[in-house]
Design an enzyme around this catalytic site. Structure first.
Site, PDB file in Angstrom:
ATOM      1  N   LYS A  41      49.014  27.026  36.356  1.00 38.44           N
ATOM      2  CA  LYS A  41      49.766  25.959  36.917  1.00 38.44           C
ATOM      3  C   LYS A  41      48.933  25.417  38.217  1.00 38.44           C
ATOM      4  O   LYS A  41      49.275  24.233  38.546  1.00 38.44           O
ATOM      5  CB  LYS A  41      51.156  26.372  37.648  1.00 38.44           C
ATOM      6  CG  LYS A  41      52.031  27.095  36.551  1.00 38.44           C
ATOM      7  CD  LYS A  41      53.099  27.702  37.457  1.00 38.44           C
ATOM      8  CE  LYS A  41      53.841  28.193  36.330  1.00 38.44           C
ATOM      9  NZ  LYS A  41      54.249  29.828  36.636  1.00 38.44           N
ATOM     10  N   GLY A  42      48.138  26.293  38.808  1.00 42.81           N
ATOM     11  CA  GLY A  42      47.131  25.677  39.867  1.00 42.81           C
ATOM     12  C   GLY A  42      46.454  24.343  39.688  1.00 42.81           C
ATOM     13  O   GLY A  42      46.317  23.694  40.845  1.00 42.81           O
ATOM     14  N   GLU A  97      39.937  22.777  37.289  1.00 40.54           N
ATOM     15  CA  GLU A  97      40.771  24.403  38.048  1.00 40.54           C
ATOM     16  C   GLU A  97      41.134  24.033  39.262  1.00 40.54           C
ATOM     17  O   GLU A  97      40.431  23.247  40.027  1.00 40.54           O
ATOM     18  CB  GLU A  97      39.698  25.467  37.655  1.00 40.54           C
ATOM     19  CG  GLU A  97      40.141  26.219  36.610  1.00 40.54           C
ATOM     20  CD  GLU A  97      41.286  27.222  37.104  1.00 40.54           C
ATOM     21  OE1 GLU A  97      42.194  27.183  37.877  1.00 40.54           O
ATOM     22  OE2 GLU A  97      41.310  28.511  36.373  1.00 40.54           O
ATOM     23  N   ASP A 101      36.829  32.297  41.492  1.00 43.00           N
ATOM     24  CA  ASP A 101      36.793  33.303  42.320  1.00 43.00           C
ATOM     25  C   ASP A 101      35.663  34.076  41.758  1.00 43.00           C
ATOM     26  O   ASP A 101      34.463  34.014  41.946  1.00 43.00           O
ATOM     27  CB  ASP A 101      38.310  33.787  42.472  1.00 43.00           C
ATOM     28  CG  ASP A 101      38.586  35.002  43.361  1.00 43.00           C
ATOM     29  OD1 ASP A 101      37.615  34.832  44.565  1.00 43.00           O
ATOM     30  OD2 ASP A 101      39.171  35.832  43.038  1.00 43.00           O
ATOM     31  N   LYS A 129      34.917  29.909  45.740  1.00 45.99           N
ATOM     32  CA  LYS A 129      34.489  31.009  46.568  1.00 45.99           C
ATOM     33  C   LYS A 129      33.255  31.815  45.954  1.00 45.99           C
ATOM     34  O   LYS A 129      33.207  32.645  45.450  1.00 45.99           O
ATOM     35  CB  LYS A 129      35.692  32.051  46.547  1.00 45.99           C
ATOM     36  CG  LYS A 129      36.772  32.062  47.250  1.00 45.99           C
ATOM     37  CD  LYS A 129      37.691  33.296  47.241  1.00 45.99           C
ATOM     38  CE  LYS A 129      39.052  32.665  47.519  1.00 45.99           C
ATOM     39  NZ  LYS A 129      40.107  33.988  47.318  1.00 45.99           N
ATOM     40  N   PHE A 150      42.140  34.455  51.177  1.00 43.62           N
ATOM     41  CA  PHE A 150      43.207  34.083  50.298  1.00 43.62           C
ATOM     42  C   PHE A 150      43.622  33.027  50.756  1.00 43.62           C
ATOM     43  O   PHE A 150      44.436  32.842  51.851  1.00 43.62           O
ATOM     44  CB  PHE A 150      44.060  35.256  49.990  1.00 43.62           C
ATOM     45  CG  PHE A 150      44.916  35.185  48.928  1.00 43.62           C
ATOM     46  CD1 PHE A 150      44.519  35.524  47.541  1.00 43.62           C
ATOM     47  CD2 PHE A 150      46.028  34.396  48.841  1.00 43.62           C
ATOM     48  CE1 PHE A 150      45.320  35.310  46.489  1.00 43.62           C
ATOM     49  CE2 PHE A 150      46.902  34.157  47.804  1.00 43.62           C
ATOM     50  CZ  PHE A 150      46.387  34.741  46.588  1.00 43.62           C
ATOM     51  N   ARG A 163      52.572  26.455  46.484  1.00 47.50           N
ATOM     52  CA  ARG A 163      51.632  25.406  45.655  1.00 47.50           C
ATOM     53  C   ARG A 163      52.041  24.022  46.144  1.00 47.50           C
ATOM     54  O   ARG A 163      51.075  23.271  46.091  1.00 47.50           O
ATOM     55  CB  ARG A 163      52.318  25.706  44.167  1.00 47.50           C
ATOM     56  CG  ARG A 163      51.832  26.910  43.534  1.00 47.50           C
ATOM     57  CD  ARG A 163      52.299  26.849  42.108  1.00 47.50           C
ATOM     58  NE  ARG A 163      52.505  27.982  41.209  1.00 47.50           N
ATOM     59  CZ  ARG A 163      51.321  28.637  40.757  1.00 47.50           C
ATOM     60  NH1 ARG A 163      50.099  28.245  41.107  1.00 47.50           N
ATOM     61  NH2 ARG A 163      51.518  29.757  40.017  1.00 47.50           N
TER      62      ARG A 163
HETATM   63  P1  IMP Z   1      38.614  34.748  38.782  1.00 44.86           P
HETATM   64  O1  IMP Z   1      38.735  34.947  37.109  1.00 44.86           O
HETATM   65  O2  IMP Z   1      38.542  35.665  39.348  1.00 44.86           O
HETATM   66  O3  IMP Z   1      37.787  33.437  38.780  1.00 44.86           O
HETATM   67  O4  IMP Z   1      40.236  34.215  39.198  1.00 44.86           O
HETATM   68  C1  IMP Z   1      40.518  32.705  39.234  1.00 44.86           C
HETATM   69  C2  IMP Z   1      41.957  32.786  39.428  1.00 44.86           C
HETATM   70  O5  IMP Z   1      42.653  33.426  40.397  1.00 44.86           O
HETATM   71  C3  IMP Z   1      42.514  31.347  39.988  1.00 44.86           C
HETATM   72  O6  IMP Z   1      42.681  30.568  39.028  1.00 44.86           O
HETATM   73  C4  IMP Z   1      43.557  31.527  40.919  1.00 44.86           C
HETATM   74  O7  IMP Z   1      44.796  31.569  39.872  1.00 44.86           O
HETATM   75  C5  IMP Z   1      43.510  32.943  41.197  1.00 44.86           C
HETATM   76  N1  IMP Z   1      42.810  32.913  42.595  1.00 44.86           N
HETATM   77  C6  IMP Z   1      41.904  33.459  43.041  1.00 44.86           C
HETATM   78  N2  IMP Z   1      41.514  33.307  44.240  1.00 44.86           N
HETATM   79  C7  IMP Z   1      42.718  32.715  44.982  1.00 44.86           C
HETATM   80  C8  IMP Z   1      43.200  32.469  46.250  1.00 44.86           C
HETATM   81  O8  IMP Z   1      42.160  32.637  47.094  1.00 44.86           O
HETATM   82  N3  IMP Z   1      44.441  32.045  45.974  1.00 44.86           N
HETATM   83  C9  IMP Z   1      45.265  31.939  45.092  1.00 44.86           C
HETATM   84  N4  IMP Z   1      44.848  32.110  43.941  1.00 44.86           N
HETATM   85  C10 IMP Z   1      43.586  32.535  43.837  1.00 44.86           C
HETATM   86 MG    MG Z   2      43.825  29.007  38.258  1.00 44.78          MG
END
Ligand code: IMP
Ligand code: MG
Length: 174
Positions: A41-42, A97, A101, A129, A150, A163
């Site tokens: 949903k982000g 997106e 992360d 990040k 975070f 959100r």
């Molecule tokens: P990745 O697979 O580790 O890159 O995960 C990405 C997903 O983790 C993002 O689409 C977010 O839903 C969640 N996420 C990662 N960091 C944060 C944060 O700082 N705040 C909120 N959600 C996060």
């Molecule tokens: Mg996401």
């Protein structure tokens, strides 16, 4: 536990940056239709605002994914909870997106979408990040790089909360 959110990136800064990215995308896709794919949903808040700033033709689709396994031991293998409505074949696909992360979700997702035969496939993220990256991901458009904290707001949640904040902030526990 009581908590509050401190502003990291203001609404004005986000608006300004989205306008800039929209202009860049409009140039890069001039004469083409860009097919925005939102990861729910982000990504939804960012995608809607971004779409309004793109002057070339735009179509949109939505998908929802969840990762297998516990959050701390994410394998990067994702499950499609809601798939796209339309095929991607021959479309100029731009995945939108909220944040990249570790890169696990995106690297898996991009590979999967690529196998559907789009004319092109690019990635646009509001936040990045880079310090947290485990798997390399090519990001084509980035709103802001953020430190390893975070963050919430503008689509990002903490336990499904925050959100709807019009800015990006950091949760502080009182
Ligand atoms: P990745 O697979 O580790 O890159 O995960 C990405 C997903 O983790 C993002 O689409 C977010 O839903 C969640 N996420 C990662 N960091 C944060 C944060 O700082 N705040 C909120 N959600 C996060
Ligand atoms: Mg996401």
């Amino acid at each position: 536990m009581a908590q509050h959110v401190e502003v990291m990136i203001s609404e004005e800064e986000i608006d300004k940056r989205i306008k800039e990215i929209g202009e860049q995308i409009s140039k890069d896709y001039a004469g083409k239709q860009v097919h925005l794919v939102c990861v729910l949903k982000g990504g939804v808040f960012f995608m809607v605002e971004l779409a309004k700033r793109i002057t070339t033709d735009v179509s949109m689709d939505f998908m929802s994914v969840s990762s297998y396994g516990s959050e701390t031991k994410s394998s990067g293998v994702i499950k499609i909870v809601k798939d796209l409505d339309e095929p991607l074949r021959d479309k100029h696909v731009l995945v939108v997106e909220d944040i990249v992360d570790s890169g696990r979700t995106l690297s898996y997702l991009l590979e999967m979408l690529n196998s559907r035969g789009p004319a092109s496939l690019k990635l646009c993220t509001l936040l990045d990040k880079p310090e947290r990256r485990v798997i390399p991901v090519d990001v084509d458009y980035t709103g802001f790089e953020v430190p390893d904290e975070f963050v919430v707001g503008y689509g990002l949640d903490y336990d499904q909360k925050y959100r709807n904040l019009p800015f990006v902030g950091v949760v502080k526990f009182d």
